[in-house]
Design a protein around this motif. Sequence first.
Motif, PDB file in Angstrom:
ATOM      1  N   ASP A 180       0.440   9.590   3.778  1.00  7.26           N
ATOM      2  CA  ASP A 180      -0.636  10.075   3.948  1.00  7.26           C
ATOM      3  C   ASP A 180      -0.424  11.426   4.779  1.00  7.26           C
ATOM      4  O   ASP A 180      -0.309  11.392   6.058  1.00  7.26           O
ATOM      5  N   ARG A 199      -3.265  12.624   7.731  1.00  7.28           N
ATOM      6  CA  ARG A 199      -3.076  11.491   9.065  1.00  7.28           C
ATOM      7  C   ARG A 199      -1.747  11.284   9.590  1.00  7.28           C
ATOM      8  O   ARG A 199      -1.593  10.777  10.549  1.00  7.28           O
ATOM      9  N   ARG A 204       1.079   9.867   8.406  1.00 12.14           N
ATOM     10  CA  ARG A 204       1.379   8.190   8.181  1.00 12.14           C
ATOM     11  C   ARG A 204       2.426   8.202   7.168  1.00 12.14           C
ATOM     12  O   ARG A 204       1.864   8.326   5.948  1.00 12.14           O
ATOM     13  N   GLU A 258       3.010   0.672   8.768  1.00 13.31           N
ATOM     14  CA  GLU A 258       2.588   2.176   8.771  1.00 13.31           C
ATOM     15  C   GLU A 258       3.364   2.743  10.100  1.00 13.31           C
ATOM     16  O   GLU A 258       3.465   2.328  11.135  1.00 13.31           O
ATOM     17  N   GLN A 260      -8.822   6.204   1.192  1.00  9.01           N
ATOM     18  CA  GLN A 260      -7.896   5.795   2.155  1.00  9.01           C
ATOM     19  C   GLN A 260      -7.599   4.339   1.843  1.00  9.01           C
ATOM     20  O   GLN A 260      -7.710   3.585   2.805  1.00  9.01           O
ATOM     21  N   ASP A 310      -6.829  -1.160   3.147  1.00 12.29           N
ATOM     22  CA  ASP A 310      -7.599  -0.181   3.786  1.00 12.29           C
ATOM     23  C   ASP A 310      -6.540   0.519   4.429  1.00 12.29           C
ATOM     24  O   ASP A 310      -5.702  -0.277   5.281  1.00 12.29           O
ATOM     25  N   THR A 311      -6.390   1.727   5.039  1.00 17.45           N
ATOM     26  CA  THR A 311      -5.637   2.375   5.756  1.00 17.45           C
ATOM     27  C   THR A 311      -6.036   2.933   7.025  1.00 17.45           C
ATOM     28  O   THR A 311      -5.291   3.364   7.980  1.00 17.45           O
ATOM     29  N   SER A 312      -7.152   2.711   7.157  1.00 15.95           N
ATOM     30  CA  SER A 312      -7.895   3.421   8.680  1.00 15.95           C
ATOM     31  C   SER A 312      -8.866   2.390   9.143  1.00 15.95           C
ATOM     32  O   SER A 312      -9.954   2.717   8.922  1.00 15.95           O
ATOM     33  N   PRO A 313      -8.472   1.514   9.745  1.00 12.55           N
ATOM     34  CA  PRO A 313      -7.130   0.952  10.016  1.00 12.55           C
ATOM     35  C   PRO A 313      -6.657   0.049   9.089  1.00 12.55           C
ATOM     36  O   PRO A 313      -7.322  -0.138   8.028  1.00 12.55           O
TER      37      PRO A 313
END
Length: 307
Positions: free
Chosen positions: A201, A204, A206, A218, A246, A262-265
């Motif tokens: 990402d 962000r 990451r 992560e 995301q 999901d990545t955020s969070p």
Amino acid sequence: MLLRALGFIDLPPHVGAGGFDHAAVHEQTGHVYVAHTANDALDVLDVEAKRYIGSIQGLKAVAGALVAATDLVFTSNRGENTVGIIRIGQTGPAEKVPVGIRPNGLAHDGARHRLLAAHVGDPAVPGSCTVSIVDIASRIRLADLPVAGRTRWTVYDPVIDVFHVNIADPPQIVAVRAGDPLRIERVASMPEAGPHGLDIDVQRRRLFCACDAGVLLEVDADTGKVVAREPIAGVPDVVFFNSGLQRLYVAVGDPGVIEVFDTSPLRRHETVATEAGAHTLSYDARRHVVCAFLPRSHRAAVYRDHQ
């Protein structure tokens, strides 16, 4: 369910041992290029029309595919220690450039128009775990750099101008400076065995590193520090990050699933059954289409992600 099944595309049956490996998408056409390792070929399919287009032959033990913004497809040909260069729409043989021993992961530095090939190496050949840089315009290998162990996948990071390379053992993510001279900028030890699938990402900052230990990490792309971890269903391979939604897609061949995070969070959203042995994916960012490649039934399963 986030991933909605759209159907299947039949692909050629396996000629030899092995199955499918890494795949990439040319988003302008929606065409998917998948390494058909068992056939020494790159299979091409049209997701919009849900049909197999054809295959580019002569790529011995092809392991990886990568599409560049310059309308080129690159392949890592593990059985002949070369990378292939193919123009979008080309049906004839690939141009080839010799690299190191058993190339695997590929990443493209678009500003310099250079390709990094990361090599699995040969345990019988000391120092054969390396990365190579190929100048695409001249078709010349410019440099080789040793790394600590067997490589897995790699991604280019335009913000800090490095290639991030997964090393299986010792478990590391190595940041390789992309400029001249090629050099190792940072070695970040990972707390889980077998870093394997990797994506980034960029916004962000990451990295997402799926490990053979059954853990998704992560990682801060600027420092190499692990900031979150989640369990996954088994030994992973290919991962793709969806920046628009995301989300991250992780292919696990045993038991045969796509895990959607999901990545955020970072948190698991769903698990989608595919087929035993289906360890590889493609992802089309324009259409939010994910394909899983099914080695037993010789098909691509097509899904669309949605909000």
